[in-house]
Write a protein that holds these residues in place. Structure first.
Motif, PDB file in Angstrom:
ATOM      1  N   ILE A 133      -1.563  -7.112  -7.544  1.00 54.79           N
ATOM      2  CA  ILE A 133      -1.380  -5.654  -7.658  1.00 54.79           C
ATOM      3  C   ILE A 133      -1.204  -5.278  -9.118  1.00 54.79           C
ATOM      4  CG2 ILE A 133       0.179  -3.738  -7.133  1.00 54.79           C
ATOM      5  CD1 ILE A 133       0.718  -5.177  -4.409  1.00 54.79           C
ATOM      6  N   LYS A 177      -6.824   4.013  -1.230  1.00 56.00           N
ATOM      7  CA  LYS A 177      -6.048   2.833  -0.865  1.00 56.00           C
ATOM      8  C   LYS A 177      -6.969   1.665  -0.498  1.00 56.00           C
ATOM      9  CE  LYS A 177      -1.859   5.014   0.903  1.00 56.00           C
ATOM     10  NZ  LYS A 177      -0.851   4.196   0.257  1.00 56.00           N
ATOM     11  N   TYR A 235     -10.040   1.180  -1.507  1.00 59.74           N
ATOM     12  CA  TYR A 235     -10.691   0.710  -2.725  1.00 59.74           C
ATOM     13  C   TYR A 235      -9.788  -0.271  -3.474  1.00 59.74           C
ATOM     14  CZ  TYR A 235     -12.369   0.739  -7.535  1.00 59.74           C
ATOM     15  OH  TYR A 235     -12.781   0.356  -8.783  1.00 59.74           O
ATOM     16  N   TYR A 236      -8.514   0.092  -3.635  1.00 57.62           N
ATOM     17  CA  TYR A 236      -7.609  -0.792  -4.366  1.00 57.62           C
ATOM     18  C   TYR A 236      -7.234  -2.032  -3.557  1.00 57.62           C
ATOM     19  CZ  TYR A 236      -7.365   2.006  -8.513  1.00 57.62           C
ATOM     20  OH  TYR A 236      -7.709   2.643  -9.676  1.00 57.62           O
ATOM     21  N   ASP A 281      -0.312   5.281 -12.212  1.00 56.51           N
ATOM     22  CA  ASP A 281      -1.489   5.092 -11.354  1.00 56.51           C
ATOM     23  C   ASP A 281      -1.145   4.208 -10.157  1.00 56.51           C
ATOM     24  OD1 ASP A 281      -3.081   6.621 -13.019  1.00 56.51           O
ATOM     25  OD2 ASP A 281      -4.076   4.890 -13.966  1.00 56.51           O
ATOM     26  N   MET A 282      -0.447   3.112 -10.414  1.00 53.77           N
ATOM     27  CA  MET A 282      -0.090   2.185  -9.342  1.00 53.77           C
ATOM     28  C   MET A 282       0.742   2.888  -8.276  1.00 53.77           C
ATOM     29  SD  MET A 282       2.033  -1.422  -9.460  1.00 53.77           S
ATOM     30  CE  MET A 282       3.572  -0.681  -9.999  1.00 53.77           C
ATOM     31  N   VAL A 287      -4.476  -5.751 -11.106  1.00 50.62           N
ATOM     32  CA  VAL A 287      -5.493  -4.748 -10.779  1.00 50.62           C
ATOM     33  C   VAL A 287      -5.173  -3.403 -11.425  1.00 50.62           C
ATOM     34  CG1 VAL A 287      -6.394  -3.343  -8.859  1.00 50.62           C
ATOM     35  CG2 VAL A 287      -6.346  -5.840  -8.675  1.00 50.62           C
ATOM     36  N   PHE A 288      -3.915  -3.036 -11.470  1.00 47.67           N
ATOM     37  CA  PHE A 288      -3.552  -1.721 -12.009  1.00 47.67           C
ATOM     38  C   PHE A 288      -3.318  -1.723 -13.514  1.00 47.67           C
ATOM     39  CE2 PHE A 288      -2.796  -0.859  -7.549  1.00 47.67           C
ATOM     40  CZ  PHE A 288      -3.318   0.415  -7.437  1.00 47.67           C
ATOM     41  N   CYS A 322       0.801  -1.220   0.000  1.00 44.58           N
ATOM     42  CA  CYS A 322       0.000   0.000   0.000  1.00 44.58           C
ATOM     43  C   CYS A 322       0.829   1.263   0.000  1.00 44.58           C
ATOM     44  CB  CYS A 322      -0.902   0.019   1.222  1.00 44.58           C
ATOM     45  SG  CYS A 322      -2.194  -1.187   1.064  1.00 44.58           S
ATOM     46  N   VAL A 359      -1.246   5.450  -6.157  1.00 46.12           N
ATOM     47  CA  VAL A 359      -2.075   4.836  -5.120  1.00 46.12           C
ATOM     48  C   VAL A 359      -1.209   4.267  -4.000  1.00 46.12           C
ATOM     49  CG1 VAL A 359      -3.685   2.942  -4.623  1.00 46.12           C
ATOM     50  CG2 VAL A 359      -4.009   4.366  -6.645  1.00 46.12           C
ATOM     51  N   LYS A 400      -9.992  -4.343  -4.281  1.00 47.37           N
ATOM     52  CA  LYS A 400      -9.841  -4.914  -5.629  1.00 47.37           C
ATOM     53  C   LYS A 400      -8.759  -6.006  -5.647  1.00 47.37           C
ATOM     54  CE  LYS A 400     -11.244  -3.029  -9.081  1.00 47.37           C
ATOM     55  NZ  LYS A 400     -12.368  -3.456  -9.903  1.00 47.37           N
ATOM     56  N   ILE A 401      -7.683  -5.779  -4.909  1.00 42.69           N
ATOM     57  CA  ILE A 401      -6.589  -6.756  -4.861  1.00 42.69           C
ATOM     58  C   ILE A 401      -7.049  -8.037  -4.172  1.00 42.69           C
ATOM     59  CG2 ILE A 401      -4.323  -7.203  -3.808  1.00 42.69           C
ATOM     60  CD1 ILE A 401      -3.778  -4.132  -4.423  1.00 42.69           C
TER      61      ILE A 401
END
Length: 178
Positions: free
Chosen positions: A65, A98, A100-101, A84-85, A68-69, A16, A88, A104-105
């Motif tokens: 990771i 953070k 949200y991602y 973007d990765m 997702v990105f 993160c 975040v 998603k991860i």
């Protein structure tokens, strides 16, 4: 509290926060990255290079990771995906972004919910498969009991964010323990 404790363990592992100098795309693969993007704007770095970066290589979630990105969902990244990765993953990214991602991860089957199987995979990655099947099952049941607000057997983003609010240390960077 089971999910909060699980999440506290995970904050280093989902990658993160990046506190080191962010690498440049061209540092990873100078032979692939042109000096002038105007002539070749769609350069993609393959997952093999992304996953081997010092910031990700020891992270058990590195493949998730990257997937997702990445725009292609396979972990191959364009410059925009790469930026973007790291945006975040930076210390400056808002907590909601953070979370949200992270959601998603952890959503391995990409159905916009964290189900029992997603939790099992997450827990096994966090513990590097050191728990028995019974221990994994027990922790997953406890997480669902505490975090599944609408009792539908899966965690929505709203359920996940509700738990994150109760975990102030989640997504705060700590040096990995070796």
């Amino acid at each position: 509290m089971a999910l909060i404790n699980m999440l506290r363990c995970s904050d280093n592992n989902i990658g993160c926060t990046v506190t080191q100098k962010t690498p440049k795309n061209s540092d990873l693969a100078p032979q692939l990255v042109p000096l002038d993007y105007t002539e070749q704007p769609d350069v993609k770095l393959p997952y093999e290079l992304i996953g081997s970066m010092p910031e990700l290589k020891d992270n058990p979630f590195r493949q998730r990771i990257a997937k997702v990105f990445s725009e292609d969902g396979e972990g191959n990244m364009t410059l925009n995906d790469f930026l973007d990765m790291f945006s975040v993953l930076s210390e400056m990214a808002p907590r909601d972004l953070k979370a949200y991602y992270a959601f998603k991860i952890y959503d391995f089957n990409n159905d916009d919910f964290i189900c029992k199987l997603d939790l099992e995979k997450t827990l096994n990655k966090l513990t590097r498969n050191e728990l028995t099947e019974d221990e994994v099952r027990m922790v997953c049941e406890k997480v669902m009991d505490e975090a599944d607000l609408d009792n539908d057997g899966r965690l929505s983003l709203e359920d996940f964010q509700h738990v994150i609010v109760r975990a102030p240390d989640f997504l705060r960077y700590r040096e990995p323990q070796h």
